[in-house]
Design a protein around this motif. Sequence first.
Motif, PDB file in Angstrom:
ATOM      1  N   PRO A 258     -25.533 128.296 -92.956  1.00 52.18           N
ATOM      2  CA  PRO A 258     -26.355 127.876 -93.888  1.00 52.18           C
ATOM      3  C   PRO A 258     -26.280 125.937 -94.114  1.00 52.18           C
ATOM      4  N   GLU A 259     -25.072 125.459 -93.952  1.00 50.45           N
ATOM      5  CA  GLU A 259     -25.530 123.744 -94.444  1.00 50.45           C
ATOM      6  C   GLU A 259     -25.708 123.160 -93.131  1.00 50.45           C
ATOM      7  N   GLU A 260     -25.325 123.694 -91.773  1.00 48.73           N
ATOM      8  CA  GLU A 260     -26.561 123.070 -90.516  1.00 48.73           C
ATOM      9  C   GLU A 260     -28.181 123.260 -90.561  1.00 48.73           C
ATOM     10  N   GLU A 261     -28.693 124.382 -91.800  1.00 50.94           N
ATOM     11  CA  GLU A 261     -29.772 124.298 -91.855  1.00 50.94           C
ATOM     12  C   GLU A 261     -30.482 123.612 -92.497  1.00 50.94           C
ATOM     13  N   GLU A 262     -29.291 123.052 -94.008  1.00 47.15           N
ATOM     14  CA  GLU A 262     -29.360 122.545 -94.517  1.00 47.15           C
ATOM     15  C   GLU A 262     -29.935 121.086 -94.106  1.00 47.15           C
ATOM     16  N   GLY A 263     -29.073 120.803 -93.514  1.00 49.50           N
ATOM     17  CA  GLY A 263     -29.261 119.218 -93.168  1.00 49.50           C
ATOM     18  C   GLY A 263     -30.488 118.939 -91.887  1.00 49.50           C
ATOM     19  N   ALA A 264     -30.730 119.563 -91.424  1.00 50.75           N
ATOM     20  CA  ALA A 264     -32.301 119.702 -90.680  1.00 50.75           C
ATOM     21  C   ALA A 264     -32.589 119.566 -91.375  1.00 50.75           C
ATOM     22  N   PHE A 265     -33.536 118.524 -92.193  1.00 52.91           N
ATOM     23  CA  PHE A 265     -34.555 118.602 -92.579  1.00 52.91           C
ATOM     24  C   PHE A 265     -33.804 116.731 -92.990  1.00 52.91           C
TER      25      PHE A 265
ATOM     26  N   HIS B 161     -35.745 135.549 -84.313  1.00 51.69           N
ATOM     27  CA  HIS B 161     -34.967 135.803 -85.250  1.00 51.69           C
ATOM     28  C   HIS B 161     -33.271 136.380 -85.652  1.00 51.69           C
ATOM     29  N   GLU B 162     -33.644 137.347 -84.780  1.00 45.68           N
ATOM     30  CA  GLU B 162     -32.777 138.700 -84.972  1.00 45.68           C
ATOM     31  C   GLU B 162     -31.841 138.183 -83.984  1.00 45.68           C
ATOM     32  N   LEU B 163     -32.389 137.795 -82.496  1.00 44.38           N
ATOM     33  CA  LEU B 163     -31.979 136.786 -81.435  1.00 44.38           C
ATOM     34  C   LEU B 163     -30.188 135.461 -81.811  1.00 44.38           C
ATOM     35  N   LEU B 164     -30.617 135.208 -82.871  1.00 43.88           N
ATOM     36  CA  LEU B 164     -30.855 134.330 -84.188  1.00 43.88           C
ATOM     37  C   LEU B 164     -29.442 134.706 -84.492  1.00 43.88           C
ATOM     38  N   GLY B 165     -29.444 135.692 -84.847  1.00 50.09           N
ATOM     39  CA  GLY B 165     -28.155 135.763 -85.972  1.00 50.09           C
ATOM     40  C   GLY B 165     -29.285 135.611 -87.549  1.00 50.09           C
ATOM     41  N   ALA B 166     -30.385 136.133 -87.781  1.00 50.74           N
ATOM     42  CA  ALA B 166     -31.067 135.731 -88.987  1.00 50.74           C
ATOM     43  C   ALA B 166     -30.141 137.099 -89.704  1.00 50.74           C
TER      44      ALA B 166
ATOM     45  N   LEU C 204     -34.417 135.033 -93.981  1.00 53.32           N
ATOM     46  CA  LEU C 204     -33.727 133.716 -95.260  1.00 53.32           C
ATOM     47  C   LEU C 204     -32.572 133.230 -94.842  1.00 53.32           C
ATOM     48  N   SER C 205     -32.228 132.998 -94.037  1.00 59.75           N
ATOM     49  CA  SER C 205     -30.779 132.192 -93.464  1.00 59.75           C
ATOM     50  C   SER C 205     -30.771 132.500 -91.748  1.00 59.75           C
ATOM     51  N   TYR C 206     -30.028 132.353 -91.382  1.00 57.95           N
ATOM     52  CA  TYR C 206     -29.074 132.209 -89.849  1.00 57.95           C
ATOM     53  C   TYR C 206     -27.374 132.028 -90.355  1.00 57.95           C
ATOM     54  N   VAL C 207     -26.816 131.558 -88.883  1.00 60.10           N
ATOM     55  CA  VAL C 207     -25.270 131.676 -89.265  1.00 60.10           C
ATOM     56  C   VAL C 207     -24.872 130.549 -89.999  1.00 60.10           C
TER      57      VAL C 207
ATOM     58  N   PHE D 251     -35.532 121.906 -77.411  1.00 60.17           N
ATOM     59  CA  PHE D 251     -35.251 120.354 -78.123  1.00 60.17           C
ATOM     60  C   PHE D 251     -33.758 121.128 -78.824  1.00 60.17           C
ATOM     61  N   GLN D 252     -33.034 119.967 -77.701  1.00 63.66           N
ATOM     62  CA  GLN D 252     -31.869 119.746 -79.334  1.00 63.66           C
ATOM     63  C   GLN D 252     -31.918 119.342 -80.001  1.00 63.66           C
ATOM     64  N   GLU D 253     -32.642 118.798 -80.694  1.00 63.17           N
ATOM     65  CA  GLU D 253     -32.893 118.185 -81.866  1.00 63.17           C
ATOM     66  C   GLU D 253     -33.520 119.673 -83.014  1.00 63.17           C
ATOM     67  N   VAL D 254     -33.556 120.333 -82.466  1.00 62.47           N
ATOM     68  CA  VAL D 254     -34.692 121.383 -83.372  1.00 62.47           C
ATOM     69  C   VAL D 254     -33.913 122.751 -83.897  1.00 62.47           C
ATOM     70  N   VAL D 255     -33.601 122.667 -84.914  1.00 59.58           N
ATOM     71  CA  VAL D 255     -32.921 123.678 -86.016  1.00 59.58           C
ATOM     72  C   VAL D 255     -33.661 125.123 -86.004  1.00 59.58           C
ATOM     73  N   PRO D 256     -33.844 126.198 -86.243  1.00 55.92           N
ATOM     74  CA  PRO D 256     -33.669 127.569 -86.842  1.00 55.92           C
ATOM     75  C   PRO D 256     -32.969 127.431 -87.940  1.00 55.92           C
ATOM     76  N   VAL D 257     -34.304 127.371 -89.256  1.00 53.77           N
ATOM     77  CA  VAL D 257     -33.935 127.300 -90.708  1.00 53.77           C
ATOM     78  C   VAL D 257     -34.881 128.094 -91.524  1.00 53.77           C
ATOM     79  N   GLY D 258     -33.953 129.096 -92.534  1.00 53.16           N
ATOM     80  CA  GLY D 258     -34.420 130.128 -93.222  1.00 53.16           C
ATOM     81  C   GLY D 258     -35.220 129.695 -93.853  1.00 53.16           C
ATOM     82  N   ARG D 259     -35.486 130.557 -94.632  1.00 53.13           N
ATOM     83  CA  ARG D 259     -36.471 130.546 -95.829  1.00 53.13           C
ATOM     84  C   ARG D 259     -35.948 130.152 -97.067  1.00 53.13           C
TER      85      ARG D 259
END
Length: 285
Positions: free
Chosen positions: A40-47, A16-21, A35-38, A226-234
Motif C-alpha cells: 500500500p505504501e508504494e501505491e500511495e507514493g505512485a501518485f 489483479h489476482e496475478l498481482l496479489g490484489a 482495493l489494494s495490492y501487496v 513501463f517501469q514507472e507504472v504502478v498498479p494501485v487499488g481503489r
Amino acid sequence: MPQTLSELCEVLRPEHELLGAKFGHLDEIAAMIPLSYVCPEEEEGAFNKKAALVDLSGLPTILQSGKAAAPFAEMTYAGNKLAVGQCAFEALLLGDGTLASISLLARSGDEEFVSWCVPVRAAVTFAWLQFLLRSAGKTGQPFQGLEIHDVSSKLLPLLLAGPSSSNVLSDYLGERQLPTSGQAANLYLDKILCLVVALPAALAPSYLLLVPPVAARVLWRSLLSFQEVVPVGRLAAKAWAEDALPWLTWVSTKDQVIKSMSELHDAQVLRSGHDFIGARGLLSR
C-alpha cells in the motif's frame, strides 16, 4: 462484451489476482473490486512519484446524444459550457438547488456528451436526467431526438495518474499529441482506440482512459510494462482523489446535499449566470 457492471468488473480480475490484489466492496459498487495490492505504501507514493494505474470498473457512465445534446447539457449541468473535446467537473442541481451530483462531463462530439459520477449518486443522477427529458417532452418536445443511456458496462475505465503518466502515454502516440488538462480525444494506445480524457487541473497530470473491454487486458499489461507504472487499488485512489477534490466528500452520501452558490463557485463546479436548472433554488438561500 460485458452486459452489466458486475461483468465488466470481472474483465481484469485475472490480472489483479496475478498481482496479489485484495478484493472487497466500496462505494455502493455491487461487484468485488481490487482495493489494494501487496504494498500500500508504494501505491500511495505512485501518485506523487511515478504513474498510478487504477482499474475504475464500476464507475457510472452516462451518454447523452442527439441534435439537442448541447442545449440539454447546458440547461442541466451548471458548470462550464463545453466545446467539442473539452471536459470539466460540473454541478448537476435538482430543481430546489440541492445537488444531484458533481460529475465529470466531457463533450465527445458535436451531438454527444459523456458524464461520470461517484457510484453513490448514480441512481439519482440518471433518474433526474431522464425525468427532465420526459418533462420537456410533455411541453412541446424541445429536446426531440435526444437519447440518454447508462453505458457503464460498455467501456472499461482506467486511471493513469502521476508525474510520469504523460510520458508513458506519449510513448504510444508518435507524432500525435496528448490532450492537455481539461481536454479529451480519441487516440490509439497500442493499436487500441480509446477515449482519453485529460482530467481537470486539480488532478493533473492524470488521464481517464476508456478502453474496449475486449482489449482491456492487453492495454493493462502494456501499461504495466513501463517501469514507472504502478498498479494501485481503489482505496489509495479514493484517498488521492478526495485530497485533490474536497467536494468529493459532499457527494459521497445518499442524503440530501445542500451547498450555497459561493461554495459551488469556490469548488469551480458552477459557472457565472443563472441559466441552468436549480439556479432559482440556489438564489433563494
